[in-house]
Design an enzyme around this catalytic site. Structure first.
Site, PDB file in Angstrom:
ATOM      1  N   TYR A 173      -3.279 -18.074  -4.948  1.00  0.00           N
ATOM      2  CA  TYR A 173      -3.977 -17.085  -4.845  1.00  0.00           C
ATOM      3  C   TYR A 173      -5.559 -17.528  -4.628  1.00  0.00           C
ATOM      4  O   TYR A 173      -5.955 -17.439  -3.270  1.00  0.00           O
ATOM      5  CB  TYR A 173      -3.818 -16.409  -5.697  1.00  0.00           C
ATOM      6  N   GLY A 200       0.702  -1.649   0.069  1.00  0.00           N
ATOM      7  CA  GLY A 200      -0.183   0.576   0.179  1.00  0.00           C
ATOM      8  C   GLY A 200       0.953   1.392   0.546  1.00  0.00           C
ATOM      9  O   GLY A 200       1.755   1.424   0.187  1.00  0.00           O
ATOM     10  N   ASN A 256     -12.525  -9.273 -12.574  1.00  0.00           N
ATOM     11  CA  ASN A 256     -11.167  -8.468 -12.645  1.00  0.00           C
ATOM     12  C   ASN A 256     -11.475  -6.817 -12.075  1.00  0.00           C
ATOM     13  O   ASN A 256     -12.632  -6.272 -13.003  1.00  0.00           O
ATOM     14  CB  ASN A 256     -10.781  -8.480 -14.423  1.00  0.00           C
TER      15      ASN A 256
HETATM   16  N1  UDP Z   1      -2.620 -10.281 -19.207  1.00  0.00           N
HETATM   17  C1  UDP Z   1      -1.699  -9.898 -20.568  1.00  0.00           C
HETATM   18  N2  UDP Z   1      -0.746  -9.707 -20.891  1.00  0.00           N
HETATM   19  C2  UDP Z   1      -0.057  -9.158 -19.428  1.00  0.00           C
HETATM   20  C3  UDP Z   1      -1.122  -8.647 -18.733  1.00  0.00           C
HETATM   21  C4  UDP Z   1      -2.140  -9.999 -18.764  1.00  0.00           C
HETATM   22  O1  UDP Z   1      -1.843 -11.081 -21.761  1.00  0.00           O
HETATM   23  O2  UDP Z   1       0.184  -8.339 -19.393  1.00  0.00           O
HETATM   24  C5  UDP Z   1      -3.860 -11.429 -19.731  1.00  0.00           C
HETATM   25  C6  UDP Z   1      -4.156 -12.406 -18.608  1.00  0.00           C
HETATM   26  O3  UDP Z   1      -3.146 -13.268 -19.222  1.00  0.00           O
HETATM   27  C7  UDP Z   1      -5.097 -12.582 -17.853  1.00  0.00           C
HETATM   28  C8  UDP Z   1      -5.666 -10.713 -17.987  1.00  0.00           C
HETATM   29  O4  UDP Z   1      -4.932  -9.637 -18.928  1.00  0.00           O
HETATM   30  O5  UDP Z   1      -5.876 -12.988 -18.870  1.00  0.00           O
HETATM   31  C9  UDP Z   1      -6.276 -10.277 -16.387  1.00  0.00           C
HETATM   32  O6  UDP Z   1      -4.907 -10.380 -16.050  1.00  0.00           O
HETATM   33  P1  UDP Z   1      -4.487  -8.963 -14.613  1.00  0.00           P
HETATM   34  O7  UDP Z   1      -3.070 -10.289 -14.676  1.00  0.00           O
HETATM   35  O8  UDP Z   1      -4.848  -8.623 -14.772  1.00  0.00           O
HETATM   36  O9  UDP Z   1      -5.922 -10.447 -14.004  1.00  0.00           O
HETATM   37  P2  UDP Z   1      -6.374 -11.769 -13.247  1.00  0.00           P
HETATM   38  O10 UDP Z   1      -6.999 -11.955 -14.032  1.00  0.00           O
HETATM   39  O11 UDP Z   1      -4.713 -12.442 -13.448  1.00  0.00           O
HETATM   40  O12 UDP Z   1      -6.604 -11.153 -11.975  1.00  0.00           O
END
Ligand code: UDP
Length: 334
Positions: free
Chosen positions: A141, A36, A170
């Site tokens: 997680y 944070g 998300n």
């Molecule tokens: N993602 C991507 N490139 C990045 C970061 C994320 O393609 O640099 C994709 C990731 O594989 C997922 C989606 O974007 O399918 C959302 O990822 P994020 O890490 O934002 O959230 P999560 O789904 O892990 O909670």
């Protein structure tokens, strides 16, 4: 009487504090400032710096303050990191919640609203996902969040602590007025990464996998505006205060967008030619996560008004373009 917000200096926690204060609540914040930012703290909230795993510290906060309910955001939340450091996640997320529930039982505090995640479902069998879907996390997680839910369930039986677990999809966007926003170090989330590319802080966005079984081959996620998400917490708190039973709710938009679609939305909103390159799949990523949030709408009366992709990216862009270095000024950490 006060609401104790654990993790109130983090991205989602700080948005919660601002909205709770807007609605006239008295707020106490606890945060260890590991992820944070002190700049994200609301200037009028009482702040204790410390770690929820330290039971004496937590007992002191409960003794000093008159706490009526708890909203718990203090957790580690990165899928990728959790695959590499699972024990860090069990320690902070599971053990931290155990200590918290112990102190709540000692102090007879009966209401807790906390963040869970779509990651509890793993690769779901039916989309949109209902709360009754099987829980089979694909990463530590998600497993720790599921364990937190189970712990709350049993603590609720033994000690009468009523809980609401909100399974976030998300979360993105920023407070409309622009004082606070998202600033993770390192940043791993898709929307801030896309916007960092729009700002020229990154040369490109890497798409993690373009061979998924989805229309354009990239992962589909359900994006929810952080301010709508916080409304769900405030409604959940009210639900518990009104005598509602412990329960679990999905918080999402009922709509999925692919990684490529989100990049295109950001190109439209920012007017920048954001470069995207195909890369490997990220370990632990399911292909599609889309929520049914009908239960939250029906039971809590949740009515999201900002949860659509353009508004989410617009508000995030407002924050990122005004604060290209996040909470630092000109790239210098204060
Ligand atoms: N993602 C991507 N490139 C990045 C970061 C994320 O393609 O640099 C994709 C990731 O594989 C997922 C989606 O974007 O399918 C959302 O990822 P994020 O890490 O934002 O959230 P999560 O789904 O892990 O909670």
């Amino acid at each position: 009487m006060s609401v104790l917000v654990l993790g109130g200096a983090g991205y989602i926690g700080s948005h919660a504090v601002y909205k709770l204060m807007d609605s006239g609540e008295d707020v106490i914040i606890v945060d260890n400032l590991e992820t944070g930012h002190k700049e994200a703290l609301h200037p009028e909230a009482t702040f204790y710096q410390g770690d929820i795993r330290k039971i004496d510290f937590l007992r002191t906060v409960f003794k000093n303050e008159s706490i009526e309910s708890v909203i718990h955001f203090a957790a580690n939340s990165l899928v990728g990191e959790s695959m590499e450091k699972p024990l860090k996640y069990f320690d902070n997320n599971v053990y931290g919640t155990q200590v918290l529930l112990q102190v709540m039982a000692e102090e007879n505090v009966k209401h807790i609203v906390f963040s869970s995640t779509a990651a509890v479902y793993g690769e779901p069998e039916t989309v949109p996902i209902l709360e009754t879907e099987k829980t089979k996390p694909l990463n530590p997680y998600g497993e720790t969040k599921l364990t937190m839910e189970k712990m709350c369930h049993w603590a609720s039986k033994a000690h009468g602590t009523k809980y609401v677990s909100l399974r976030y999809f998300n979360v993105a966007g920023a407070r409309e007025s622009g004082e606070i926003g998202e600033d993770h170090r390192p940043e791993t989330h898709l929307i801030p990464i896309i916007l960092e590319a729009a700002l020229g802080k990154r040369s490109h966005v890497t798409i993690f996998g373009n061979d998924y079984d989805t229309p354009d081959g990239t992962c589909i996620r359900d994006y929810v505006h952080v301010e709508d998400l916080i409304d769900a917490h405030i409604l959940a708190l009210q639900y518990l205060r009104d005598g509602g039973n412990s329960d679990v709710f999905n918080i999402g938009s009922n709509q999925g967008f692919s990684v490529k679609e989100m990049i295109n939305t950001a190109r439209e909103v920012t007017g920048k030619g954001i470069v995207a390159k195909n890369g490997e799949r990220r370990v632990g990523d399911p292909s599609t996560l889309v929520a049914s949030s009908e239960k939250a709408k029906k039971v809590l009366g949740w009515d999201p008004t900002k949860t659509y992709s353009k508004k989410i990216v617009e508000d995030a862009w407002k924050w990122h373009s005004a604060h290209p270095y996040g909470y630092d000024k000109e790239g210098i950490k204060e």
